[in-house]
Design a protein around this motif. Structure first.
Motif, PDB file in Angstrom:
ATOM      1  N   ARG A 241       0.808  -1.235   0.003  1.00 50.29           N
ATOM      2  CA  ARG A 241       0.029  -0.048  -0.021  1.00 50.29           C
ATOM      3  C   ARG A 241       0.817   1.179  -0.099  1.00 50.29           C
ATOM      4  N   ASP A 242       1.922   1.223   0.707  1.00 48.63           N
ATOM      5  CA  ASP A 242       2.730   2.465   0.954  1.00 48.63           C
ATOM      6  C   ASP A 242       3.443   2.652  -0.573  1.00 48.63           C
ATOM      7  N   MET A 243       3.588   1.567  -1.213  1.00 46.63           N
ATOM      8  CA  MET A 243       4.171   1.593  -2.412  1.00 46.63           C
ATOM      9  C   MET A 243       3.370   2.007  -3.510  1.00 46.63           C
ATOM     10  N   GLY A 244       2.100   1.981  -3.339  1.00 48.10           N
ATOM     11  CA  GLY A 244       1.023   2.293  -4.455  1.00 48.10           C
ATOM     12  C   GLY A 244       0.524   1.058  -5.219  1.00 48.10           C
ATOM     13  N   LEU A 245       1.022  -0.263  -4.547  1.00 49.31           N
ATOM     14  CA  LEU A 245       0.495  -1.314  -5.431  1.00 49.31           C
ATOM     15  C   LEU A 245      -0.549  -2.068  -4.630  1.00 49.31           C
ATOM     16  N   ALA A 246      -1.508  -2.565  -5.650  1.00 47.58           N
ATOM     17  CA  ALA A 246      -2.741  -2.755  -5.217  1.00 47.58           C
ATOM     18  C   ALA A 246      -2.930  -4.548  -4.884  1.00 47.58           C
ATOM     19  N   ILE A 247      -3.426  -5.100  -3.904  1.00 46.58           N
ATOM     20  CA  ILE A 247      -3.390  -6.516  -3.784  1.00 46.58           C
ATOM     21  C   ILE A 247      -4.894  -6.853  -3.962  1.00 46.58           C
ATOM     22  N   PRO A 248      -5.145  -8.135  -4.950  1.00 48.43           N
ATOM     23  CA  PRO A 248      -4.198  -8.751  -5.201  1.00 48.43           C
ATOM     24  C   PRO A 248      -3.801  -8.361  -6.896  1.00 48.43           C
ATOM     25  N   ASP A 249      -4.262  -7.214  -7.323  1.00 47.66           N
ATOM     26  CA  ASP A 249      -4.367  -6.610  -8.760  1.00 47.66           C
ATOM     27  C   ASP A 249      -2.901  -6.688  -8.969  1.00 47.66           C
ATOM     28  N   ASP A 250      -2.026  -6.137  -8.333  1.00 52.14           N
ATOM     29  CA  ASP A 250      -0.515  -5.788  -8.767  1.00 52.14           C
ATOM     30  C   ASP A 250       0.358  -6.925  -7.959  1.00 52.14           C
ATOM     31  N   LEU A 251      -0.244  -7.492  -6.965  1.00 52.22           N
ATOM     32  CA  LEU A 251       0.815  -8.336  -6.194  1.00 52.22           C
ATOM     33  C   LEU A 251      -0.268  -9.219  -5.334  1.00 52.22           C
ATOM     34  N   SER A 252       0.211 -10.545  -5.789  1.00 54.24           N
ATOM     35  CA  SER A 252      -0.387 -11.672  -4.730  1.00 54.24           C
ATOM     36  C   SER A 252       0.167 -12.275  -3.533  1.00 54.24           C
ATOM     37  N   VAL A 253      -0.630 -12.403  -2.537  1.00 60.19           N
ATOM     38  CA  VAL A 253       0.275 -12.516  -1.309  1.00 60.19           C
ATOM     39  C   VAL A 253      -0.355 -13.723  -0.616  1.00 60.19           C
ATOM     40  N   VAL A 254       0.468 -14.701  -0.220  1.00 58.05           N
ATOM     41  CA  VAL A 254      -0.035 -15.948   0.656  1.00 58.05           C
ATOM     42  C   VAL A 254       0.827 -15.983   2.159  1.00 58.05           C
ATOM     43  N   GLY A 255      -0.215 -16.105   3.034  1.00 57.66           N
ATOM     44  CA  GLY A 255       0.574 -16.112   4.339  1.00 57.66           C
ATOM     45  C   GLY A 255       0.675 -17.590   5.034  1.00 57.66           C
ATOM     46  N   PHE A 256       0.702 -17.896   6.306  1.00 60.10           N
ATOM     47  CA  PHE A 256       1.041 -19.186   6.832  1.00 60.10           C
ATOM     48  C   PHE A 256       0.628 -18.909   8.262  1.00 60.10           C
ATOM     49  N   ASP A 257      -0.361 -19.706   8.816  1.00 57.37           N
ATOM     50  CA  ASP A 257      -0.892 -20.262  10.168  1.00 57.37           C
ATOM     51  C   ASP A 257      -2.605 -19.986  10.115  1.00 57.37           C
ATOM     52  N   ASP A 258      -3.102 -19.032   9.199  1.00 55.16           N
ATOM     53  CA  ASP A 258      -4.626 -18.800   9.057  1.00 55.16           C
ATOM     54  C   ASP A 258      -4.820 -18.396  10.091  1.00 55.16           C
ATOM     55  N   LEU A 259      -4.332 -17.277  10.873  1.00 57.85           N
ATOM     56  CA  LEU A 259      -4.775 -16.735  12.162  1.00 57.85           C
ATOM     57  C   LEU A 259      -6.123 -16.084  12.057  1.00 57.85           C
ATOM     58  N   PRO A 260      -6.934 -15.851  12.941  1.00 59.73           N
ATOM     59  CA  PRO A 260      -8.158 -14.947  13.036  1.00 59.73           C
ATOM     60  C   PRO A 260      -8.216 -13.835  11.817  1.00 59.73           C
ATOM     61  N   MET A 261      -6.819 -13.096  12.192  1.00 57.42           N
ATOM     62  CA  MET A 261      -6.844 -11.738  11.555  1.00 57.42           C
ATOM     63  C   MET A 261      -6.767 -11.909   9.777  1.00 57.42           C
ATOM     64  N   ALA A 262      -6.462 -13.355   9.226  1.00 64.18           N
ATOM     65  CA  ALA A 262      -6.529 -13.488   7.947  1.00 64.18           C
ATOM     66  C   ALA A 262      -7.867 -13.220   7.102  1.00 64.18           C
ATOM     67  N   SER A 263      -8.924 -13.339   7.873  1.00 69.49           N
ATOM     68  CA  SER A 263     -10.360 -13.156   7.393  1.00 69.49           C
ATOM     69  C   SER A 263     -10.996 -11.807   7.808  1.00 69.49           C
ATOM     70  N   ARG A 264     -10.134 -11.230   8.440  1.00 72.05           N
ATOM     71  CA  ARG A 264     -10.632  -9.711   8.971  1.00 72.05           C
ATOM     72  C   ARG A 264     -10.019  -8.620   8.188  1.00 72.05           C
ATOM     73  N   VAL A 265      -8.785  -9.055   7.245  1.00 76.99           N
ATOM     74  CA  VAL A 265      -8.197  -7.872   6.696  1.00 76.99           C
ATOM     75  C   VAL A 265      -9.046  -7.811   5.187  1.00 76.99           C
TER      76      VAL A 265
END
Length: 354
Positions: A276-300
């Motif tokens: 976001r700070d670099m002006g890139l949109a997720i997922p249009d400009d960048l795809s992101v995958v995390g690990f753990d699937d903490l509750p926050m994953a479905s809240r952002v």
């Protein structure tokens, strides 16, 4: 003469007398301490002795009493959770799982954060265990990977269960999380979406899970004919801030990665901020995958695609193993619970060029 239906007491015990640990020791011809070690599944008992004592316990129908054990072995009713993990969400979820298992057991949870980088970490853990007279200890990564800590617990004859990405101990003292399987799913997913220029932000090198997750990710990409360029690999610290810093470096490359996989969700959210700070949109400009699937994953927003590691369930399963001897169960004979990570697909990763 009336028939006497009273069965003879086993091994010379008086009829109606409840067998004690002293009876087990006397009949087995061993010390009381040896009996306690067998009950607690200590690794420092010869197999022939373990078999003999176990047979006497079964013959007498001896069931250890929790309060008596606490007094005899100078232990409290406390289970320790010793951790060195910078992710507060991980720790909270782990605690909730342990508490699920402790309900109704008469045991309480006490936590002990530590730093493996400290010169006094082993001495501090020894002091904690001795001071609290712990019933037993649960060790999440990366403390679970430190053999100095394990040896200290063995020296203190303190039962423990280790949680780690690979097997490091006997089955009765281990909960294996198979992190490489989850990381491999993340790699296959990004490759199937058409990404070939992929970044990876690992956890700290001191965590075995960092290498295991990285290895699974690389192997899955290789299966798909995608090479992970070392230029696009950065080391984080499993923290939000380190995710921001590592992502800023990766996204400044020319050409920049079209997708980033992170070793945990905390760092994935750091990638969100950096993008976001670099002006890139997720997922249009960048795809992101995390690990753990903490509750926050479905809240952002967008919701984070993440490898689900059932952390709360892991805490519960580890605690159930620790409590098994108290319930007259050999944890080595328990059906070994399988922890199998799985990818939860959400909106933060999309097909390249779509």
């Amino acid at each position: 003469m009336a028939d006497d239906d009273t069965a003879p007491a086993p091994s010379g015990l008086k009829p109606g007398k409840r067998p004690t640990i002293n009876d087990v020791a006397r009949i087995a011809g061993v010390s009381k301490k040896t009996v306690s070690r067998v009950i607690n599944l200590s690794p420092f008992v010869r197999e022939e002795t373990r078999v003999k004592v176990t047979a006497v316990i079964d013959d007498l129908g001896f069931v250890p009493d929790l309060q008596a054990r606490g007094l005899a072995f100078r232990r409290s009713f406390l289970v320790g959770l010793i951790y060195d993990n910078p992710s507060p969400n991980y720790v909270v979820n782990m605690q909730q799982g342990v508490l699920d298992a402790l309900k109704g057991s008469g045991l309480e949870l006490v936590v002990h954060p530590c730093s493996r980088q400290s010169d006094t970490v082993v001495a501090d853990i020894r002091a904690f265990v001795e001071r609290q007279k712990l019933f037993g200890v649960i060790l999440p990564p990366s403390v679970s990977e430190d053999e100095r800590v394990i040896q200290t617990l063995r020296d203190l004859d303190c039962p423990y269960v280790r949680i780690a990405s690979i097997s490091l101990d006997a089955p009765g003292a281990m909960l294996v999380t198979n992190d490489h399987l989850g990381a491999a799913e993340a790699g296959r997913h990004l490759a199937d979406l058409g990404h070939t220029r992929i970044g990876f932000i690992s956890g700290p090198a001191s965590f075995r899970s960092s290498a295991v997750r990285g290895g699974g990710f690389r192997e899955a990409l290789a299966e798909k004919g995608v090479a992970l360029d070392d230029r696009y690999v950065a080391e984080g610290a499993y923290t939000f801030e380190s995710g921001v810093e590592a992502a800023m470096g990766l996204l400044a490359l020319d050409p920049r990665p079209t997708a980033i996989f992170t070793g945990n969700d905390e760092m994935a959210l750091g990638v969100f901020k950096a993008a976001r700070d670099m002006g890139l949109a997720i997922p249009d400009d960048l795809s992101v995958v995390g690990f753990d699937d903490l509750p926050m994953a479905s809240r952002v927003w967008p919701n984070l695609t993440s490898v689900r590691l059932p952390i709360r369930d892991m805490g519960r399963m580890a605690a159930e193993k620790l409590l098994a001897p108290m319930r007259g169960i050999d944890p080595a004979r328990l059906e070994q619970p399988e922890v199998r990570p799985s990818l939860v697909v959400r909106e933060s990763a999309r097909r390249l060029g779509a």
